[in-house]
Structures are given as C-alpha cells and as structure tokens.
Design a protein around this motif. Structure first.
Motif, PDB file in Angstrom:
ATOM      1  N   GLU A   1      45.854  46.341  66.071  1.00  0.00           N
ATOM      2  CA  GLU A   1      45.610  47.288  67.148  1.00  0.00           C
ATOM      3  C   GLU A   1      46.365  47.072  68.415  1.00  0.00           C
ATOM      4  O   GLU A   1      46.788  47.805  69.321  1.00  0.00           O
TER       5      GLU A   1
ATOM      6  N   LYS B   1      42.718  43.278  64.611  1.00  0.00           N
ATOM      7  CA  LYS B   1      42.784  43.296  66.129  1.00  0.00           C
ATOM      8  C   LYS B   1      44.123  42.999  66.488  1.00  0.00           C
ATOM      9  O   LYS B   1      44.477  43.765  67.618  1.00  0.00           O
TER      10      LYS B   1
ATOM     11  N   ALA C   1      43.723  36.653  68.239  1.00  0.00           N
ATOM     12  CA  ALA C   1      43.385  36.689  66.793  1.00  0.00           C
ATOM     13  C   ALA C   1      43.345  35.490  66.162  1.00  0.00           C
ATOM     14  O   ALA C   1      44.337  34.686  66.577  1.00  0.00           O
TER      15      ALA C   1
END
Length: 311
Positions: free
Chosen positions: A147, A144, A296
C-alpha cells in the motif's frame, strides 16, 4: 491414471463444484501446467457431465505460479494468468501464503475469495501431491508495505520492491547455508552518505551497479556477510556496501529485543527520507523502516502457522 493428472482432474472439478474464484497451479518447469492443459482441453471441455454447468458459471480464474523466471516467460504466452514468485519456499503452507500475497499485490484476489490450489514439495520435480483449499479471510502483513509502495514515485517503488525481493531470498536461503543479517538503505543518498562512513573499502565505487542487474544482485548476496549497510539510490544505483550508520537512535519507539542493526536502520530512516530494510540474522525476519518506525514485518520462513486447509 497418472497421479498428477488425477490431482488436476479432481482439483479443478472441486473448484467448479464449490464455485471457487481461483484455480492456482504451482510449477517449477511448467510440466504440471502442461498436464492440466491437456486435461482441460481434451477431457474437461469434452465431458458432458459439466456441459450444463459450464453454461451457468463463469468458472475460476486459472493462475499458474512459478519461482522460475524462464518458466514464467513461457507461461506469458499461454491463455492463463502467470504469477512469478519471488523465491522458493521450504514448505507448502509458505508457498500458498507467498502466492496469496502476490495475488493481492497484483489485484488478482479479494477478501472472501476461495482458492483451490495444486502443489507439492518445493524443489522436487514431479512432486505435485496436494490439493489445497484456501479461504482468503485476512490480508497478509506485507500488504501494508505494498500500500505504501503504491503511494510513491514509480521508479523508487520498483527499487524498494527489488531490494525486498533480495532480502527475502537472503532470509530464506542465507549464504552458503548459513543465516545472514543485512541492512539496506534506499533513497536520500547524499544525506545518508554524510551520516555514515566506510567500514571497508567500498566494493561498488566506480562501478555504476544497478540493483536490477543480475550480476549486481549476485554481488550483493556475496557481500551480505560483511558488516555495515548497502546504500542504494532512488534510481537503483548501489553506491556503497559495508557502510557504518553513524546517527544515534534518539527517541525511537521500537520493540524490545531488537539489536544495533535495527536501531541504526530506524534512526537513519527517521533523520533522512530514506527507507531501510533489515534482514535479521536470527530468524530471518525482515523489517521495513520509515520515519523511524517499523512499516512492515515479514517472516518469509514462517509465512503461515496453519496447514489445516491442506488435505
């Protein structure tokens, strides 16, 4: 037959037999890969048993992973895919989990892929003793974060990624064997400085220290035991250490049990455009904050809770 050469033979033949997507070798000095290369060119390619099979299948991607920068640069000259690990793990499971994360980060693996890996006890020369089969059926939590990195300006992304690497090293290694907690604030520096104050004399003032400089990274590790935050610009200049975050938490929706460091990190990320990264002194958990929320959460010391695929 030499133990490691035997492991290479059986591991690589297993990868061929089960049609694995990746054959992954872990090495510190590069010697393990040299043993594989000798087997591959002088035995495997000349073995008539696999001659027909080689015509039918493409074969796995051969990837060699190392935490050693010097070894990584040597591997760049080879006809394989080198993979530089961010840090040394304490156990085999965590080594594989970090490698899978790095494979995703570099678009070298997909969900559903099968990896056959050769590895051993971290930090022990000649300690290669394990064949591991991994079926990649879930994304690592850190993805995550990657990304998000791919959506922002490239230089800022590199800076944030470098700070994360330092944070992981601190979480795993600590400082002189002791756990440390830390907070890093990256970006929107002018506003962040207005919303914070020095707890100590600023050790970075007037030095133009850049986060990618090995000496600067070493200094950060030395200073990681002091209270306060490290302030880093989007270009990677370390502006300050020992900085007290003065903004209040306000309406923050954070999990129970987090301390003042995490609330300060969340608050400064909410009221500025900064990204904050914290290392928890208890457990070494790394949390990345954006817009007042946890983007995260990573535990480098426990990247995998199962070793069931090792044999």
């Amino acid at each position: 037959m030499d133990k490691i050469k035997s492991l290479m033979k059986h591991g690589f033949n297993l990868a061929i037999d089960i049609d694995a997507d990746i054959f992954l070798i872990f090495t510190e000095t590069g010697m393990t890969y040299e043993i594989f290369k000798d087997y591959y060119f002088n035995s495997f390619l000349k073995d008539p048993k696999y001659s027909e099979q080689r015509k039918k299948i493409k074969g796995p991607k051969i990837i060699v992973a190392t935490p050693n920068e010097e070894t990584f640069f040597k591997l760049n000259c080879e006809k394989i895919i080198p993979l530089q690990m961010n840090y040394r793990n304490e156990d085999r499971c965590s080594m594989i989990k970090q490698a899978v994360t790095k494979l995703f980060e570099n678009n070298l693996v997909e969900l559903g892929d099968t990896i056959v890996s050769i590895l051993g006890t971290p930090g022990i020369p000649g300690g290669t003793d394990t064949i591991a089969v991994v079926n990649v059926n879930e994304y690592p939590p850190i993805l995550k974060f990657y990304e998000f990195i791919n959506t922002i300006e490239k230089t800022k992304g590199k800076v944030i990624n470098e700070v994360l690497n330092i944070s992981m090293e601190l979480a795993v290694e600590g400082r002189e064997g002791k756990s440390v907690g830390a907070i890093f604030v990256i970006g929107d520096t002018e506003k962040v400085l207005k919303m914070s104050s020095q707890l100590i004399l600023n050790p970075f003032e007037g030095h133009n220290g850049i986060i990618f400089d090995k000496k600067v990274k070493g200094t950060i590790k030395e200073l990681s035991t002091i209270d306060g935050a490290f302030i880093i610009t989007e270009k990677g200049e370390v502006k300050a250490a020992g900085r007290y975050i003065e903004c209040t938490g306000g309406n923050l929706n954070l999990p129970l049990g987090l301390g003042a460091r995490h609330y300060a990190a969340a608050a400064i990320s909410k009221y500025t455009d900064a990204i904050t990264i914290t290392v928890s002194e208890s457990g070494g958990i790394i949390r990345i904050f954006k817009d007042g929320c946890i983007l995260a959460e990573i535990n480098p010391n426990k990247l995998n809770n199962s070793c069931s695929y090792l044999y």
